[in-house]
Design a protein around this motif. Structure first.
Motif, PDB file in Angstrom:
ATOM      1  N   ARG A 118     -12.663  40.997 -13.296  1.00 24.73           N
ATOM      2  CA  ARG A 118     -11.496  41.688 -13.869  1.00 24.73           C
ATOM      3  C   ARG A 118     -11.937  42.641 -14.987  1.00 24.73           C
ATOM      4  O   ARG A 118     -11.444  43.748 -15.092  1.00 24.73           O
ATOM      5  CB  ARG A 118     -10.480  40.691 -14.404  1.00 24.73           C
ATOM      6  CG  ARG A 118      -9.598  40.068 -13.358  1.00 24.73           C
ATOM      7  CD  ARG A 118      -8.628  39.068 -13.959  1.00 24.73           C
ATOM      8  NE  ARG A 118      -7.683  39.648 -14.877  1.00 24.73           N
ATOM      9  CZ  ARG A 118      -6.473  40.073 -14.544  1.00 24.73           C
ATOM     10  NH1 ARG A 118      -6.069  39.991 -13.312  1.00 24.73           N
ATOM     11  NH2 ARG A 118      -5.665  40.586 -15.457  1.00 24.73           N
ATOM     12  N   GLU A 119     -12.873  42.187 -15.807  1.00 25.58           N
ATOM     13  CA  GLU A 119     -13.359  43.004 -16.919  1.00 25.58           C
ATOM     14  C   GLU A 119     -14.018  44.289 -16.403  1.00 25.58           C
ATOM     15  O   GLU A 119     -13.760  45.377 -16.910  1.00 25.58           O
ATOM     16  CB  GLU A 119     -14.351  42.177 -17.732  1.00 25.58           C
ATOM     17  CG  GLU A 119     -14.814  42.819 -19.010  1.00 25.58           C
ATOM     18  CD  GLU A 119     -15.741  41.870 -19.760  1.00 25.58           C
ATOM     19  OE1 GLU A 119     -16.902  42.267 -19.986  1.00 25.58           O
ATOM     20  OE2 GLU A 119     -15.308  40.750 -20.096  1.00 25.58           O
ATOM     21  N   ASN A 166     -11.376  46.533 -14.940  1.00 30.75           N
ATOM     22  CA  ASN A 166     -10.545  47.100 -15.996  1.00 30.75           C
ATOM     23  C   ASN A 166     -11.171  48.362 -16.589  1.00 30.75           C
ATOM     24  O   ASN A 166     -10.467  49.252 -17.049  1.00 30.75           O
ATOM     25  CB  ASN A 166     -10.312  46.055 -17.090  1.00 30.75           C
ATOM     26  CG  ASN A 166      -9.192  46.437 -18.012  1.00 30.75           C
ATOM     27  OD1 ASN A 166      -8.077  46.697 -17.575  1.00 30.75           O
ATOM     28  ND2 ASN A 166      -9.486  46.487 -19.290  1.00 30.75           N
ATOM     29  N   GLU A 167     -12.494  48.444 -16.545  1.00 27.84           N
ATOM     30  CA  GLU A 167     -13.202  49.595 -17.088  1.00 27.84           C
ATOM     31  C   GLU A 167     -13.086  50.837 -16.204  1.00 27.84           C
ATOM     32  O   GLU A 167     -13.210  51.950 -16.686  1.00 27.84           O
ATOM     33  CB  GLU A 167     -14.685  49.259 -17.273  1.00 27.84           C
ATOM     34  CG  GLU A 167     -14.940  48.192 -18.311  1.00 27.84           C
ATOM     35  CD  GLU A 167     -16.373  47.680 -18.292  1.00 27.84           C
ATOM     36  OE1 GLU A 167     -17.203  48.233 -17.536  1.00 27.84           O
ATOM     37  OE2 GLU A 167     -16.655  46.727 -19.032  1.00 27.84           O
ATOM     38  N   ASN A 169      -7.000  38.657  -9.252  1.00 31.51           N
ATOM     39  CA  ASN A 169      -7.663  37.433  -9.673  1.00 31.51           C
ATOM     40  C   ASN A 169      -7.918  36.548  -8.455  1.00 31.51           C
ATOM     41  O   ASN A 169      -7.336  35.481  -8.317  1.00 31.51           O
ATOM     42  CB  ASN A 169      -6.795  36.703 -10.702  1.00 31.51           C
ATOM     43  CG  ASN A 169      -7.558  35.622 -11.420  1.00 31.51           C
ATOM     44  OD1 ASN A 169      -8.773  35.529 -11.325  1.00 31.51           O
ATOM     45  ND2 ASN A 169      -6.849  34.781 -12.137  1.00 31.51           N
ATOM     46  N   LYS A 193      -3.944  49.690 -16.777  1.00 32.39           N
ATOM     47  CA  LYS A 193      -5.216  48.985 -16.732  1.00 32.39           C
ATOM     48  C   LYS A 193      -4.997  47.636 -16.051  1.00 32.39           C
ATOM     49  O   LYS A 193      -3.917  47.058 -16.115  1.00 32.39           O
ATOM     50  CB  LYS A 193      -5.755  48.742 -18.148  1.00 32.39           C
ATOM     51  CG  LYS A 193      -6.200  49.988 -18.865  1.00 32.39           C
ATOM     52  CD  LYS A 193      -7.560  50.313 -18.406  1.00 32.39           C
ATOM     53  CE  LYS A 193      -8.262  51.243 -19.369  1.00 32.39           C
ATOM     54  NZ  LYS A 193      -9.577  51.565 -18.857  1.00 32.39           N
ATOM     55  N   ILE A 194      -6.027  47.126 -15.429  1.00 33.82           N
ATOM     56  CA  ILE A 194      -5.966  45.815 -14.786  1.00 33.82           C
ATOM     57  C   ILE A 194      -5.514  44.756 -15.790  1.00 33.82           C
ATOM     58  O   ILE A 194      -4.720  43.874 -15.481  1.00 33.82           O
ATOM     59  CB  ILE A 194      -7.336  45.428 -14.179  1.00 33.82           C
ATOM     60  CG1 ILE A 194      -7.763  46.431 -13.098  1.00 33.82           C
ATOM     61  CG2 ILE A 194      -7.336  44.008 -13.647  1.00 33.82           C
ATOM     62  CD1 ILE A 194      -6.898  46.489 -11.885  1.00 33.82           C
ATOM     63  N   SER A 195      -5.985  44.862 -17.028  1.00 34.32           N
ATOM     64  CA  SER A 195      -5.655  43.867 -18.052  1.00 34.32           C
ATOM     65  C   SER A 195      -4.180  43.879 -18.443  1.00 34.32           C
ATOM     66  O   SER A 195      -3.688  42.925 -19.031  1.00 34.32           O
ATOM     67  CB  SER A 195      -6.512  44.093 -19.301  1.00 34.32           C
ATOM     68  OG  SER A 195      -6.280  45.377 -19.826  1.00 34.32           O
ATOM     69  N   SER A 196      -3.452  44.951 -18.111  1.00 32.27           N
ATOM     70  CA  SER A 196      -2.041  45.014 -18.497  1.00 32.27           C
ATOM     71  C   SER A 196      -1.101  44.521 -17.398  1.00 32.27           C
ATOM     72  O   SER A 196       0.108  44.503 -17.585  1.00 32.27           O
ATOM     73  CB  SER A 196      -1.663  46.448 -18.890  1.00 32.27           C
ATOM     74  OG  SER A 196      -1.638  47.280 -17.747  1.00 32.27           O
ATOM     75  N   GLY A 223      -7.429  52.040 -12.251  1.00 38.48           N
ATOM     76  CA  GLY A 223      -6.069  52.153 -12.756  1.00 38.48           C
ATOM     77  C   GLY A 223      -5.108  51.807 -11.639  1.00 38.48           C
ATOM     78  O   GLY A 223      -5.431  51.948 -10.466  1.00 38.48           O
ATOM     79  N   SER A 253     -13.219  36.358 -14.289  1.00 35.94           N
ATOM     80  CA  SER A 253     -12.940  37.100 -15.523  1.00 35.94           C
ATOM     81  C   SER A 253     -13.894  38.283 -15.680  1.00 35.94           C
ATOM     82  O   SER A 253     -13.497  39.353 -16.147  1.00 35.94           O
ATOM     83  CB  SER A 253     -12.998  36.187 -16.745  1.00 35.94           C
ATOM     84  OG  SER A 253     -14.275  35.621 -16.876  1.00 35.94           O
TER      85      SER A 253
END
Length: 161
Positions: free
Chosen positions: A88-89, A92-93, A35, A24-27, A96, A85
Motif C-alpha cells: 500500500r505504501e 500510495n507513492e 489490501n 491517494k491510496i492512503s485516503s 491515484g 502495508s
C-alpha cells in the motif's frame, strides 16, 4: 456514462476548475480497499538456485558458495520484507484513484459521498477524452468487491527492493 458523487464544496470546485482530483491510496475510506491477501510464492531448492544464479550472474557472484540453508534464509528475509502495508505504501507513492459509479441514482452513494443528498454528481462519457484514453490504456477498470479478499502471489525478486 460514469458518475462521480461530490459534496457541495467538491462539486463547486470541480465545476470551477474543470478537473478531477486523484485520491491517494492512503485516503481510501474502506480499510479493505487495495489490501489483498499476499501469499508467498513457493519454489523448490532447484528453482531457487536457478533464480539466484540469474540474479548473481549479473553481479558476477558464485552461487555455489551458498548452502541451501543460506539460500532459504535469504529467501525468507526477502519475503518478510513484503507485506500488505508495504505494498500500500509503495502504491500510495505512485498511484491515484478516481472513484466513479455506473449508477447516477444509488441511494447509498448519495448518502455517503454527496453529503447526505445535499451534494451532487457529474456524469462523464467514457468514450470521450480523457476517459477514452484511460480505457484504451487499461487505466479505467471495474472494481469488484468480493469475499474472500483477492489473493496476490508475490515473488521476492519481482520488486526492485
Amino acid at each position: 456514462m460514469l458518475y462521480r458523487y461530490f459534496d457541495v464544496q467538491g462539486l463547486k470546485a470541480t465545476i470551477r476548475t474543470q478537473s478531477l482530483r486523484l485520491a491517494k491510496i492512503s485516503s481510501l475510506n474502506d480499510p479493505f480497499d487495495f489490501n489483498p491477501v499476499i501469499k508467498l510464492s513457493e519454489v523448490s531448492d532447484n528453482e531457487l538456485r536457478e533464480i539466484y544464479q540469474r540474479s548473481l550472474d549479473k553481479h558476477h557472484l558464485d552461487i555455489n558458495k551458498m548452502t541451501d540453508f543460506e539460500l532459504r534464509k535469504d529467501w525468507f528475509s526477502r519475503e518478510a520484507n513484503f507485506t500488505p502495508s508495504i505494498m500500500r505504501e509503495r502504491a500510495n507513492e505512485c498511484l491515484g484513484v478516481i472513484s466513479l459509479s455506473k449508477l447516477y441514482d444509488n441511494p447509498l452513494l448519495w448518502a455517503h459521498y454527496a453529503e447526505k443528498h445535499s451534494g451532487g454528481n457529474i456524469g462523464f462519457h467514457v468514450d470521450q477524452p480523457p476517459f477514452s484514453h484511460m480505457k484504451t490504456r487499461g487505466l479505467l477498470v471495474d472494481v469488484f468487491y468480493q469475499k474472500p479478499r483477492p489473493v496476490v502471489f508475490h515473488h521476492p525478486f519481482d520488486t526492485d527492493s
